[in-house]
Scaffold this active site. Sequence first.
Site, PDB file in Angstrom:
ATOM      1  N   SER A  12     -31.341   4.181   4.721  1.00  0.00           N
ATOM      2  CA  SER A  12     -32.830   3.473   4.613  1.00  0.00           C
ATOM      3  C   SER A  12     -33.745   3.233   5.855  1.00  0.00           C
ATOM      4  O   SER A  12     -34.695   3.512   5.981  1.00  0.00           O
ATOM      5  CB  SER A  12     -32.495   2.419   4.268  1.00  0.00           C
ATOM      6  OG  SER A  12     -33.185   2.000   2.828  1.00  0.00           O
TER       7      SER A  12
ATOM      8  N   SER B 280     -35.101   3.027   2.154  1.00  0.00           N
ATOM      9  CA  SER B 280     -36.385   2.158   1.744  1.00  0.00           C
ATOM     10  C   SER B 280     -37.559   2.184   3.103  1.00  0.00           C
ATOM     11  O   SER B 280     -38.558   1.363   2.520  1.00  0.00           O
ATOM     12  CB  SER B 280     -35.009   0.311   1.641  1.00  0.00           C
ATOM     13  OG  SER B 280     -35.361   0.197   2.632  1.00  0.00           O
TER      14      SER B 280
ATOM     15  N   LYS C  77     -39.984  -3.880   9.426  1.00  0.00           N
ATOM     16  CA  LYS C  77     -39.965  -3.656   8.665  1.00  0.00           C
ATOM     17  C   LYS C  77     -40.342  -4.987   7.131  1.00  0.00           C
ATOM     18  O   LYS C  77     -40.330  -6.335   7.742  1.00  0.00           O
ATOM     19  CB  LYS C  77     -38.769  -2.861   7.894  1.00  0.00           C
ATOM     20  CG  LYS C  77     -38.971  -2.891   6.671  1.00  0.00           C
ATOM     21  CD  LYS C  77     -36.822  -2.325   6.366  1.00  0.00           C
ATOM     22  CE  LYS C  77     -37.239  -1.668   5.279  1.00  0.00           C
ATOM     23  NZ  LYS C  77     -35.291  -1.371   4.580  1.00  0.00           N
TER      24      LYS C  77
END
Lengths: 481, 96
Positions: free
Chosen positions: A174, A150, A75
Amino acid sequence: MSLFDHKLNEIQSMLHKKEITIPDLVDESFKRIAAIDGDVKAFLTLDEENARNQAKELQESGKTGILNGVPIGVKDNIVTKGLRTTAASQILYNFDPIYDATVVNKLREAGTITVGKLNMDEFAMGSSTENSSYQKTRNPWNLDRVPGGSSGGSAASVAAGEVPFSLGSDTGGSIRQPASFCGVVGMKPTYGRVSRFGLIAFASSLDQIGPITRNVEDNAHLLEAIVGVDPYDTTSANVPGESFAKNLTGDVKGLRIAVPKEYLGEGVSEEVKQSVLAALKVLEGQGASWEEVSLPHSKYGVATYYLLASSEASSNLARFDGIRYGYRAENAENLIDLYKKTRAEGFGDEVKRRIMLGTFALSSGYYDAYYKKAQQVRTLIKKDFEDVFENYDVIIGPTTPTPAFKIGEIIDDPLTMYANDILTIPVNLAGVPGISVPCGFSDGMPLGLQIIGRHFDEKTVYRVAHVYEQATDFHKEKPEL
Amino acid sequence: MTRISEEQVRHVAHLARLAVTDEEVHKFTEQLDAIITFAEQLNELDTSNVKPTSHVFNMKNVLREDKSELGLDREDVLKNAPDQQDGQIRVPSIIE
Protein backbone atom coordinates in the site's frame (compact mmCIF):
# COMPACT_ATOMS: atom_id res chain seq x y z
CA MET A 1 8.83 25.96 -10.69
CA SER A 2 7.43 24.97 -7.33
CA LEU A 3 9.31 25.26 -4.05
CA PHE A 4 8.64 21.56 -3.67
CA ASP A 5 10.75 20.76 -6.73
CA HIS A 6 13.70 21.39 -4.43
CA LYS A 7 15.13 18.71 -2.20
CA LEU A 8 14.91 19.11 1.56
CA ASN A 9 18.52 20.25 1.92
CA GLU A 10 17.95 22.92 -0.73
CA ILE A 11 14.76 24.08 1.01
CA GLN A 12 16.65 24.35 4.31
CA SER A 13 19.43 26.29 2.65
CA MET A 14 16.87 28.71 1.16
CA LEU A 15 15.31 29.14 4.62
CA HIS A 16 18.73 29.70 6.14
CA LYS A 17 19.58 32.38 3.58
CA LYS A 18 16.16 33.95 4.22
CA GLU A 19 15.22 33.60 0.54
CA ILE A 20 11.97 32.03 1.72
CA THR A 21 10.12 31.68 5.03
CA ILE A 22 8.28 28.77 6.62
CA PRO A 23 4.91 30.50 6.04
CA ASP A 24 5.87 30.62 2.31
CA LEU A 25 6.23 26.83 2.31
CA VAL A 26 2.83 26.32 3.91
CA ASP A 27 1.32 28.87 1.56
CA GLU A 28 2.76 27.00 -1.44
CA SER A 29 1.06 23.86 -0.21
CA PHE A 30 -2.40 25.37 0.30
CA LYS A 31 -2.23 27.32 -2.98
CA ARG A 32 -1.47 24.16 -4.89
CA ILE A 33 -4.20 22.26 -3.06
CA ALA A 34 -6.71 25.04 -3.85
CA ALA A 35 -5.68 24.96 -7.51
CA ILE A 36 -5.74 21.23 -8.23
CA ASP A 37 -7.21 19.14 -5.43
CA GLY A 38 -10.66 19.54 -6.95
CA ASP A 39 -9.30 17.32 -9.73
CA VAL A 40 -6.91 15.05 -7.84
CA LYS A 41 -9.01 14.69 -4.67
CA ALA A 42 -6.09 13.53 -2.53
CA PHE A 43 -7.11 15.23 0.73
CA LEU A 44 -10.03 14.27 2.96
CA THR A 45 -9.48 16.91 5.65
CA LEU A 46 -7.38 20.09 5.70
CA ASP A 47 -5.97 21.78 8.80
CA GLU A 48 -5.18 25.18 7.31
CA GLU A 49 -5.56 27.45 10.32
CA ASN A 50 -3.40 25.31 12.59
CA ALA A 51 -0.82 24.78 9.87
CA ARG A 52 -0.49 28.50 9.21
CA ASN A 53 -0.22 29.27 12.94
CA GLN A 54 2.39 26.57 13.39
CA ALA A 55 4.36 27.99 10.46
CA LYS A 56 4.46 31.42 12.11
CA GLU A 57 5.53 29.94 15.44
CA LEU A 58 8.28 27.85 13.86
CA GLN A 59 9.53 30.82 11.85
CA GLU A 60 9.81 32.89 15.02
CA SER A 61 11.30 30.09 17.12
CA GLY A 62 14.57 29.91 15.22
CA LYS A 63 14.44 26.12 15.39
CA THR A 64 16.43 24.28 12.70
CA GLY A 65 16.59 20.77 11.28
CA ILE A 66 16.33 19.05 7.90
CA LEU A 67 12.53 18.63 8.18
CA ASN A 68 11.85 21.84 10.08
CA GLY A 69 8.97 23.92 8.74
CA VAL A 70 8.22 21.61 5.81
CA PRO A 71 4.55 20.76 5.09
CA ILE A 72 3.49 17.11 5.16
CA GLY A 73 0.32 15.12 4.41
CA VAL A 74 -0.65 12.20 6.63
CA LYS A 75 -2.67 9.14 5.59
CA ASP A 76 -6.07 9.17 7.24
CA ASN A 77 -5.51 5.93 9.18
CA ILE A 78 -2.86 7.61 11.35
CA VAL A 79 -4.51 9.33 14.31
CA THR A 80 -3.98 13.06 14.80
CA LYS A 81 -5.20 14.65 18.02
CA GLY A 82 -8.05 17.07 17.39
CA LEU A 83 -7.92 16.48 13.61
CA ARG A 84 -10.68 14.25 12.22
CA THR A 85 -9.39 10.78 11.34
CA THR A 86 -11.71 8.48 9.38
CA ALA A 87 -9.62 5.73 7.73
CA ALA A 88 -11.88 6.70 4.78
CA SER A 89 -14.75 4.84 6.48
CA GLN A 90 -18.26 6.05 7.33
CA ILE A 91 -17.97 4.21 10.64
CA LEU A 92 -15.44 6.88 11.75
CA TYR A 93 -17.08 9.81 9.94
CA ASN A 94 -16.93 12.04 13.04
CA PHE A 95 -13.95 10.55 14.89
CA ASP A 96 -11.87 13.15 16.72
CA PRO A 97 -8.75 11.41 18.10
CA ILE A 98 -7.74 12.18 21.67
CA TYR A 99 -4.04 11.44 21.16
CA ASP A 100 -1.41 11.58 18.43
CA ALA A 101 0.18 8.54 16.82
CA THR A 102 3.84 8.08 17.79
CA VAL A 103 4.93 9.01 14.25
CA VAL A 104 2.92 12.24 14.50
CA ASN A 105 4.67 13.10 17.77
CA LYS A 106 8.02 12.41 16.14
CA LEU A 107 7.16 14.58 13.16
CA ARG A 108 6.21 17.41 15.48
CA GLU A 109 9.60 17.11 17.22
CA ALA A 110 11.25 17.25 13.80
CA GLY A 111 9.25 20.38 12.97
CA THR A 112 7.10 19.26 10.03
CA ILE A 113 3.71 20.92 9.59
CA THR A 114 0.71 18.68 8.94
CA VAL A 115 -1.49 20.31 6.30
CA GLY A 116 -4.16 17.62 6.22
CA LYS A 117 -5.27 13.99 6.05
CA LEU A 118 -5.02 11.92 2.90
CA ASN A 119 -7.52 9.69 1.16
CA MET A 120 -7.10 5.91 1.11
CA ASP A 121 -9.01 2.69 0.59
CA GLU A 122 -11.33 2.20 3.56
CA PHE A 123 -9.23 0.78 6.44
CA ALA A 124 -6.38 0.39 3.89
CA MET A 125 -8.20 -2.47 2.17
CA GLY A 126 -7.68 -2.04 -1.54
CA SER A 127 -5.21 -1.29 -4.31
CA SER A 128 -6.83 1.67 -6.07
CA THR A 129 -8.25 4.04 -3.40
CA GLU A 130 -11.63 3.39 -5.05
CA ASN A 131 -12.76 1.80 -1.77
CA SER A 132 -12.75 5.15 0.03
CA SER A 133 -16.26 5.89 1.24
CA TYR A 134 -15.72 9.61 0.62
CA GLN A 135 -14.15 10.24 -2.78
CA LYS A 136 -12.12 8.71 -5.58
CA THR A 137 -8.57 10.06 -5.78
CA ARG A 138 -7.27 10.39 -9.33
CA ASN A 139 -3.80 9.79 -10.73
CA PRO A 140 -2.05 13.13 -11.41
CA TRP A 141 -0.49 11.64 -14.57
CA ASN A 142 -3.91 10.84 -16.03
CA LEU A 143 -7.09 11.74 -14.18
CA ASP A 144 -8.96 8.75 -15.67
CA ARG A 145 -6.61 6.34 -13.90
CA VAL A 146 -6.35 5.21 -10.30
CA PRO A 147 -3.47 6.44 -8.12
CA GLY A 148 -3.07 2.94 -6.69
CA GLY A 149 -3.78 2.10 -3.08
CA SER A 150 -4.32 1.91 -0.37
CA SER A 151 -2.13 5.02 0.21
CA GLY A 152 -3.47 6.61 -3.01
CA GLY A 153 -3.93 10.07 -1.51
CA SER A 154 -0.42 9.98 -0.02
CA ALA A 155 1.20 9.17 -3.39
CA ALA A 156 -1.03 11.44 -5.51
CA SER A 157 -0.52 14.48 -3.24
CA VAL A 158 3.26 14.19 -3.55
CA ALA A 159 3.19 13.53 -7.31
CA ALA A 160 0.89 16.54 -7.79
CA GLY A 161 3.19 18.85 -5.80
CA GLU A 162 0.62 19.56 -3.08
CA VAL A 163 3.12 18.54 -0.40
CA PRO A 164 6.81 17.65 -0.70
CA PHE A 165 6.24 14.41 1.19
CA SER A 166 3.66 12.33 3.03
CA LEU A 167 3.23 9.32 5.26
CA GLY A 168 1.49 6.17 4.09
CA SER A 169 1.05 2.67 5.46
CA ASP A 170 1.86 -0.63 3.76
CA THR A 171 0.27 -3.98 4.63
CA GLY A 172 0.62 -5.76 1.27
CA GLY A 173 2.05 -3.04 -0.99
CA SER A 174 0.00 0.00 0.00
CA ILE A 175 2.97 2.41 -0.05
CA ARG A 176 5.03 0.91 -2.90
CA GLN A 177 2.22 0.23 -5.40
CA PRO A 178 0.74 3.77 -5.33
CA ALA A 179 4.29 5.23 -5.34
CA SER A 180 4.94 3.19 -8.49
CA PHE A 181 1.63 4.23 -10.12
CA CYS A 182 2.24 7.94 -9.35
CA GLY A 183 5.97 8.11 -10.18
CA VAL A 184 7.26 8.88 -6.67
CA VAL A 185 9.50 7.17 -4.10
CA GLY A 186 7.79 4.98 -1.45
CA MET A 187 9.47 2.97 1.30
CA LYS A 188 8.01 0.15 3.38
CA PRO A 189 10.47 -0.23 6.25
CA THR A 190 11.34 -3.48 8.02
CA TYR A 191 8.44 -4.71 10.17
CA GLY A 192 9.01 -3.20 13.62
CA ARG A 193 11.20 -0.32 12.42
CA VAL A 194 8.44 2.27 12.89
CA SER A 195 5.96 2.30 15.78
CA ARG A 196 2.40 1.36 14.85
CA PHE A 197 0.94 3.12 17.89
CA GLY A 198 -1.85 5.29 16.56
CA LEU A 199 -2.03 3.51 13.20
CA ILE A 200 -5.60 2.21 12.90
CA ALA A 201 -4.85 -1.51 12.75
CA PHE A 202 -5.68 -3.58 9.65
CA ALA A 203 -3.34 -6.61 9.86
CA SER A 204 -1.07 -6.09 12.83
CA SER A 205 1.62 -8.61 11.85
CA LEU A 206 2.08 -6.92 8.45
CA ASP A 207 1.22 -3.21 8.83
CA GLN A 208 4.06 -0.71 8.67
CA ILE A 209 4.13 3.10 8.30
CA GLY A 210 6.55 4.62 5.79
CA PRO A 211 7.50 7.75 3.81
CA ILE A 212 6.48 8.81 0.29
CA THR A 213 8.68 11.49 -1.32
CA ARG A 214 9.84 12.93 -4.63
CA ASN A 215 13.40 11.61 -4.27
CA VAL A 216 15.43 8.99 -2.39
CA GLU A 217 17.45 11.36 -0.21
CA ASP A 218 14.33 13.06 1.21
CA ASN A 219 12.83 9.63 1.80
CA ALA A 220 15.85 8.62 3.87
CA HIS A 221 15.58 11.83 5.92
CA LEU A 222 11.89 11.31 6.62
CA LEU A 223 12.32 7.66 7.65
CA GLU A 224 15.15 8.63 10.00
CA ALA A 225 12.75 10.97 11.79
CA ILE A 226 10.08 8.34 12.49
CA VAL A 227 11.98 5.14 13.38
CA GLY A 228 12.61 3.75 16.84
CA VAL A 229 11.39 1.51 19.61
CA ASP A 230 8.21 2.66 21.34
CA PRO A 231 6.89 1.48 24.71
CA TYR A 232 3.36 1.82 23.27
CA ASP A 233 4.05 -0.71 20.49
CA THR A 234 5.50 -3.96 21.81
CA THR A 235 6.27 -5.10 18.24
CA SER A 236 8.50 -2.09 17.58
CA ALA A 237 12.09 -3.23 17.35
CA ASN A 238 14.87 -2.13 19.63
CA VAL A 239 17.52 -1.60 16.98
CA PRO A 240 19.77 1.44 16.91
CA GLY A 241 18.64 4.30 14.69
CA GLU A 242 20.85 4.93 11.69
CA SER A 243 21.58 7.86 9.49
CA PHE A 244 20.15 6.54 6.25
CA ALA A 245 20.77 9.84 4.45
CA LYS A 246 24.45 10.05 5.45
CA ASN A 247 25.00 6.57 4.07
CA LEU A 248 24.00 7.49 0.51
CA THR A 249 27.58 7.00 -0.62
CA GLY A 250 26.85 6.75 -4.33
CA ASP A 251 28.82 3.50 -4.47
CA VAL A 252 27.45 0.08 -5.46
CA LYS A 253 30.71 -1.52 -6.62
CA GLY A 254 30.69 -5.23 -5.84
CA LEU A 255 26.99 -5.20 -4.89
CA ARG A 256 25.32 -8.55 -5.56
CA ILE A 257 21.77 -8.24 -6.92
CA ALA A 258 19.29 -11.13 -7.06
CA VAL A 259 16.52 -10.98 -9.66
CA PRO A 260 13.75 -13.51 -8.96
CA LYS A 261 12.55 -15.15 -12.16
CA GLU A 262 9.03 -15.16 -10.68
CA TYR A 263 9.13 -11.33 -10.71
CA LEU A 264 9.63 -11.19 -14.48
CA GLY A 265 7.26 -14.02 -15.32
CA GLU A 266 3.64 -14.51 -16.25
CA GLY A 267 1.36 -11.51 -15.90
CA VAL A 268 4.19 -8.96 -15.91
CA SER A 269 3.88 -6.64 -18.92
CA GLU A 270 6.64 -6.54 -21.53
CA GLU A 271 7.31 -2.84 -20.94
CA VAL A 272 7.62 -3.40 -17.20
CA LYS A 273 10.12 -6.22 -17.83
CA GLN A 274 12.15 -4.09 -20.24
CA SER A 275 12.30 -1.20 -17.77
CA VAL A 276 13.61 -3.50 -15.02
CA LEU A 277 16.23 -5.04 -17.33
CA ALA A 278 17.32 -1.53 -18.33
CA ALA A 279 17.59 -0.58 -14.65
CA LEU A 280 19.79 -3.61 -14.00
CA LYS A 281 22.06 -2.48 -16.83
CA VAL A 282 22.34 0.95 -15.20
CA LEU A 283 23.38 -0.65 -11.91
CA GLU A 284 25.82 -2.96 -13.74
CA GLY A 285 27.36 0.14 -15.26
CA GLN A 286 27.93 1.38 -11.69
CA GLY A 287 29.82 -1.75 -10.70
CA ALA A 288 27.06 -4.03 -9.38
CA SER A 289 26.37 -7.53 -10.71
CA TRP A 290 23.11 -9.44 -10.99
CA GLU A 291 21.95 -13.02 -11.32
CA GLU A 292 18.62 -14.69 -11.74
CA VAL A 293 17.34 -16.50 -8.63
CA SER A 294 14.10 -18.13 -7.53
CA LEU A 295 11.66 -17.27 -4.75
CA PRO A 296 9.78 -20.52 -5.35
CA HIS A 297 6.79 -19.79 -3.09
CA SER A 298 6.04 -16.34 -4.54
CA LYS A 299 2.96 -17.53 -6.35
CA TYR A 300 1.36 -18.52 -3.04
CA GLY A 301 1.84 -15.03 -1.58
CA VAL A 302 -1.50 -13.56 -2.57
CA ALA A 303 -3.57 -16.45 -1.17
CA THR A 304 -1.50 -16.54 2.03
CA TYR A 305 -1.85 -12.81 2.43
CA TYR A 306 -5.61 -12.66 1.96
CA LEU A 307 -6.19 -15.37 4.52
CA LEU A 308 -3.84 -13.90 7.13
CA ALA A 309 -4.59 -10.20 6.59
CA SER A 310 -8.36 -10.82 6.56
CA SER A 311 -8.18 -12.96 9.69
CA GLU A 312 -6.27 -10.27 11.55
CA ALA A 313 -8.63 -7.62 10.21
CA SER A 314 -11.71 -9.49 11.36
CA SER A 315 -10.30 -9.37 14.87
CA ASN A 316 -8.94 -5.80 14.72
CA LEU A 317 -12.15 -4.35 13.30
CA ALA A 318 -14.29 -5.89 16.03
CA ARG A 319 -13.71 -2.67 17.98
CA PHE A 320 -15.94 -0.70 15.60
CA ASP A 321 -19.22 -1.48 17.26
CA GLY A 322 -20.94 1.89 17.66
CA ILE A 323 -20.39 2.02 21.42
CA ARG A 324 -17.33 4.09 22.27
CA TYR A 325 -16.72 6.17 19.14
CA GLY A 326 -17.77 6.68 15.56
CA TYR A 327 -21.07 5.97 13.87
CA ARG A 328 -23.97 4.33 15.76
CA ALA A 329 -27.06 3.03 13.95
CA GLU A 330 -30.46 4.18 15.14
CA ASN A 331 -33.55 2.14 16.07
CA ALA A 332 -31.72 -0.96 17.24
CA GLU A 333 -33.85 -3.48 19.14
CA ASN A 334 -31.09 -4.71 21.41
CA LEU A 335 -27.31 -4.65 21.80
CA ILE A 336 -26.53 -7.37 19.22
CA ASP A 337 -28.86 -5.68 16.77
CA LEU A 338 -27.07 -2.38 17.44
CA TYR A 339 -23.70 -3.94 16.60
CA LYS A 340 -25.03 -5.57 13.46
CA LYS A 341 -26.83 -2.51 12.12
CA THR A 342 -23.96 -0.15 12.98
CA ARG A 343 -21.42 -2.33 11.21
CA ALA A 344 -23.68 -3.05 8.22
CA GLU A 345 -24.30 0.67 7.71
CA GLY A 346 -20.80 1.86 8.64
CA PHE A 347 -18.55 -0.50 6.62
CA GLY A 348 -18.19 -0.66 2.83
CA ASP A 349 -18.36 -3.85 0.75
CA GLU A 350 -14.65 -4.68 0.58
CA VAL A 351 -14.29 -4.30 4.34
CA LYS A 352 -17.30 -6.56 4.93
CA ARG A 353 -15.95 -9.11 2.45
CA ARG A 354 -12.61 -9.30 4.28
CA ILE A 355 -14.18 -9.39 7.74
CA MET A 356 -16.31 -12.33 6.59
CA LEU A 357 -13.38 -14.13 4.92
CA GLY A 358 -11.32 -13.68 8.09
CA THR A 359 -14.13 -14.74 10.39
CA PHE A 360 -14.60 -17.85 8.25
CA ALA A 361 -10.87 -18.68 8.19
CA LEU A 362 -10.72 -18.40 11.99
CA SER A 363 -13.96 -20.23 12.70
CA SER A 364 -14.17 -23.59 14.38
CA GLY A 365 -13.54 -26.43 11.94
CA TYR A 366 -11.76 -24.24 9.36
CA TYR A 367 -8.93 -22.74 11.44
CA ASP A 368 -6.36 -25.45 10.65
CA ALA A 369 -7.30 -25.74 6.98
CA TYR A 370 -7.08 -22.03 6.23
CA TYR A 371 -5.53 -19.84 8.92
CA LYS A 372 -2.87 -22.21 10.22
CA LYS A 373 -2.09 -23.43 6.71
CA ALA A 374 -1.49 -19.83 5.59
CA GLN A 375 0.80 -19.23 8.59
CA GLN A 376 2.83 -22.28 7.58
CA VAL A 377 3.14 -21.10 3.99
CA ARG A 378 4.22 -17.73 5.38
CA THR A 379 7.17 -19.55 6.96
CA LEU A 380 8.13 -20.96 3.54
CA ILE A 381 7.87 -17.53 1.88
CA LYS A 382 10.00 -15.96 4.60
CA LYS A 383 12.60 -18.71 4.15
CA ASP A 384 12.74 -18.06 0.38
CA PHE A 385 13.98 -14.56 1.18
CA GLU A 386 16.42 -15.72 3.85
CA ASP A 387 17.95 -18.22 1.41
CA VAL A 388 18.47 -15.60 -1.29
CA PHE A 389 19.91 -13.08 1.17
CA GLU A 390 22.63 -15.56 2.14
CA ASN A 391 24.29 -14.86 -1.20
CA TYR A 392 22.95 -11.50 -2.36
CA ASP A 393 22.72 -7.97 -0.94
CA VAL A 394 19.43 -6.88 -2.48
CA ILE A 395 16.58 -8.32 -4.52
CA ILE A 396 15.32 -6.30 -7.47
CA GLY A 397 12.18 -6.59 -9.58
CA PRO A 398 9.20 -4.51 -10.66
CA THR A 399 6.88 -3.04 -8.03
CA THR A 400 3.74 -3.90 -9.99
CA PRO A 401 3.04 -6.12 -13.02
CA THR A 402 1.45 -3.24 -14.99
CA PRO A 403 1.11 0.56 -14.79
CA ALA A 404 -1.97 2.24 -13.27
CA PHE A 405 -5.30 0.94 -14.59
CA LYS A 406 -8.45 2.94 -15.31
CA ILE A 407 -10.87 4.00 -12.58
CA GLY A 408 -13.72 1.48 -12.47
CA GLU A 409 -11.88 -1.07 -14.62
CA ILE A 410 -11.49 -3.90 -12.09
CA ILE A 411 -13.30 -2.71 -8.97
CA ASP A 412 -15.98 -5.43 -9.28
CA ASP A 413 -13.45 -8.25 -9.56
CA PRO A 414 -11.74 -8.78 -6.18
CA LEU A 415 -9.35 -11.50 -7.35
CA THR A 416 -7.98 -9.44 -10.27
CA MET A 417 -7.61 -6.49 -7.93
CA TYR A 418 -5.72 -8.66 -5.41
CA ALA A 419 -3.31 -9.84 -8.16
CA ASN A 420 -1.99 -6.28 -8.38
CA ASP A 421 -0.07 -6.86 -5.20
CA ILE A 422 1.56 -10.12 -6.25
CA LEU A 423 5.08 -8.58 -6.27
CA THR A 424 4.75 -6.54 -3.08
CA ILE A 425 2.90 -8.93 -0.74
CA PRO A 426 5.78 -11.41 -0.16
CA VAL A 427 7.88 -8.52 1.22
CA ASN A 428 5.31 -7.88 3.97
CA LEU A 429 4.95 -11.59 4.72
CA ALA A 430 8.75 -11.85 5.17
CA GLY A 431 8.91 -8.56 7.12
CA VAL A 432 11.81 -7.18 5.05
CA PRO A 433 12.13 -3.58 3.77
CA GLY A 434 11.28 -2.60 0.19
CA ILE A 435 11.29 0.63 -1.78
CA SER A 436 9.73 1.67 -5.09
CA VAL A 437 11.58 4.22 -7.24
CA PRO A 438 10.51 5.57 -10.66
CA CYS A 439 12.08 3.54 -13.50
CA GLY A 440 10.28 4.48 -16.70
CA PHE A 441 6.95 5.07 -18.39
CA SER A 442 4.48 2.93 -20.25
CA ASP A 443 1.78 4.66 -22.27
CA GLY A 444 2.51 7.88 -20.38
CA MET A 445 2.11 6.26 -16.96
CA PRO A 446 5.00 5.84 -14.49
CA LEU A 447 6.59 2.47 -13.65
CA GLY A 448 8.33 1.53 -10.40
CA LEU A 449 11.47 -0.45 -9.62
CA GLN A 450 11.28 -2.42 -6.38
CA ILE A 451 14.46 -2.86 -4.32
CA ILE A 452 14.19 -5.25 -1.38
CA GLY A 453 16.74 -5.66 1.42
CA ARG A 454 17.55 -7.76 4.46
CA HIS A 455 15.79 -7.17 7.77
CA PHE A 456 16.83 -3.75 9.12
CA ASP A 457 19.09 -3.10 6.13
CA GLU A 458 17.22 -0.05 4.83
CA LYS A 459 20.66 1.55 4.55
CA THR A 460 21.65 -0.67 1.61
CA VAL A 461 18.21 -0.38 -0.01
CA TYR A 462 18.47 3.41 0.05
CA ARG A 463 22.06 3.37 -1.22
CA VAL A 464 21.13 1.27 -4.26
CA ALA A 465 17.95 3.30 -4.91
CA HIS A 466 19.96 6.51 -4.73
CA VAL A 467 22.66 5.32 -7.15
CA TYR A 468 19.99 4.25 -9.62
CA GLU A 469 18.08 7.52 -9.23
CA GLN A 470 21.18 9.67 -9.73
CA ALA A 471 22.08 7.74 -12.88
CA THR A 472 18.61 8.26 -14.42
CA ASP A 473 16.19 11.13 -15.00
CA PHE A 474 12.79 9.49 -14.41
CA HIS A 475 12.33 11.10 -10.99
CA LYS A 476 12.67 14.55 -12.58
CA GLU A 477 9.56 14.08 -14.73
CA LYS A 478 6.42 15.75 -13.43
CA PRO A 479 2.78 15.32 -14.41
CA GLU A 480 1.13 18.21 -16.24
CA LEU A 481 -1.84 19.38 -14.23
CA MET B 1 -18.15 -27.99 -5.83
CA THR B 2 -18.96 -24.93 -3.81
CA ARG B 3 -16.80 -24.28 -0.77
CA ILE B 4 -19.23 -22.14 1.13
CA SER B 5 -23.06 -22.11 1.22
CA GLU B 6 -25.47 -19.23 1.71
CA GLU B 7 -26.34 -20.70 5.09
CA GLN B 8 -22.67 -20.59 6.12
CA VAL B 9 -22.36 -17.01 4.94
CA ARG B 10 -25.34 -16.07 7.12
CA HIS B 11 -23.69 -17.81 10.08
CA VAL B 12 -20.34 -16.08 9.46
CA ALA B 13 -22.09 -12.71 9.14
CA HIS B 14 -23.75 -13.34 12.50
CA LEU B 15 -20.40 -14.22 14.10
CA ALA B 16 -18.90 -11.06 12.60
CA ARG B 17 -21.89 -9.00 13.82
CA LEU B 18 -22.84 -7.82 10.35
CA ALA B 19 -26.47 -7.46 9.28
CA VAL B 20 -26.82 -8.76 5.72
CA THR B 21 -29.65 -8.59 3.18
CA ASP B 22 -30.64 -11.58 1.05
CA GLU B 23 -29.06 -9.90 -1.92
CA GLU B 24 -25.78 -9.42 -0.03
CA VAL B 25 -25.79 -13.03 1.13
CA HIS B 26 -26.08 -14.12 -2.47
CA LYS B 27 -23.28 -11.82 -3.66
CA PHE B 28 -20.91 -12.58 -0.76
CA THR B 29 -21.46 -16.32 -1.16
CA GLU B 30 -20.30 -16.16 -4.77
CA GLN B 31 -17.35 -13.90 -4.03
CA LEU B 32 -16.17 -15.71 -0.90
CA ASP B 33 -16.49 -19.03 -2.70
CA ALA B 34 -14.20 -17.75 -5.46
CA ILE B 35 -11.67 -16.38 -2.96
CA ILE B 36 -11.67 -19.57 -0.86
CA THR B 37 -11.31 -21.74 -3.98
CA PHE B 38 -8.36 -19.55 -4.99
CA ALA B 39 -6.86 -19.89 -1.50
CA GLU B 40 -7.00 -23.67 -1.67
CA GLN B 41 -3.99 -23.62 -4.00
CA LEU B 42 -2.05 -23.61 -0.71
CA ASN B 43 -2.99 -27.29 -0.41
CA GLU B 44 -0.51 -28.04 -3.21
CA LEU B 45 2.18 -27.55 -0.56
CA ASP B 46 3.09 -30.16 2.03
CA THR B 47 3.42 -28.18 5.25
CA SER B 48 3.20 -31.08 7.70
CA ASN B 49 6.62 -30.28 9.19
CA VAL B 50 6.50 -26.50 8.85
CA LYS B 51 6.10 -24.29 11.87
CA PRO B 52 3.52 -21.51 11.51
CA THR B 53 4.75 -17.88 11.46
CA SER B 54 2.57 -15.44 13.37
CA HIS B 55 5.27 -12.83 13.73
CA VAL B 56 8.46 -12.36 11.70
CA PHE B 57 10.75 -11.94 14.68
CA ASN B 58 11.10 -14.09 17.74
CA MET B 59 9.74 -11.58 20.22
CA LYS B 60 8.13 -12.87 23.36
CA ASN B 61 6.63 -11.32 26.45
CA VAL B 62 7.62 -7.72 25.98
CA LEU B 63 6.96 -6.32 29.43
CA ARG B 64 7.17 -2.92 31.01
CA GLU B 65 8.02 -2.15 34.60
CA ASP B 66 5.06 -2.90 36.86
CA LYS B 67 4.24 0.57 38.05
CA SER B 68 1.03 2.54 37.78
CA GLU B 69 0.63 5.26 35.20
CA LEU B 70 -2.14 7.69 34.49
CA GLY B 71 -4.62 6.52 31.85
CA LEU B 72 -6.72 8.61 29.53
CA ASP B 73 -8.86 11.39 30.93
CA ARG B 74 -12.53 10.40 31.30
CA GLU B 75 -13.80 13.53 29.60
CA ASP B 76 -11.53 12.84 26.63
CA VAL B 77 -12.61 9.22 26.42
CA LEU B 78 -16.30 10.17 26.42
CA LYS B 79 -15.81 12.86 23.78
CA ASN B 80 -16.37 10.44 20.90
CA ALA B 81 -19.10 8.29 22.47
CA PRO B 82 -22.32 8.48 20.42
CA ASP B 83 -24.56 8.31 23.50
CA GLN B 84 -23.72 9.04 27.12
CA GLN B 85 -25.21 9.91 30.46
CA ASP B 86 -23.73 10.85 33.85
CA GLY B 87 -20.16 10.28 32.71
CA GLN B 88 -20.89 6.85 31.27
CA ILE B 89 -21.49 5.45 27.82
CA ARG B 90 -25.14 4.52 27.27
CA VAL B 91 -26.13 1.36 25.34
CA PRO B 92 -29.45 -0.43 24.72
CA SER B 93 -30.69 -2.52 27.61
CA ILE B 94 -28.93 -5.90 27.74
CA ILE B 95 -30.93 -7.52 30.55
CA GLU B 96 -34.57 -8.35 29.93
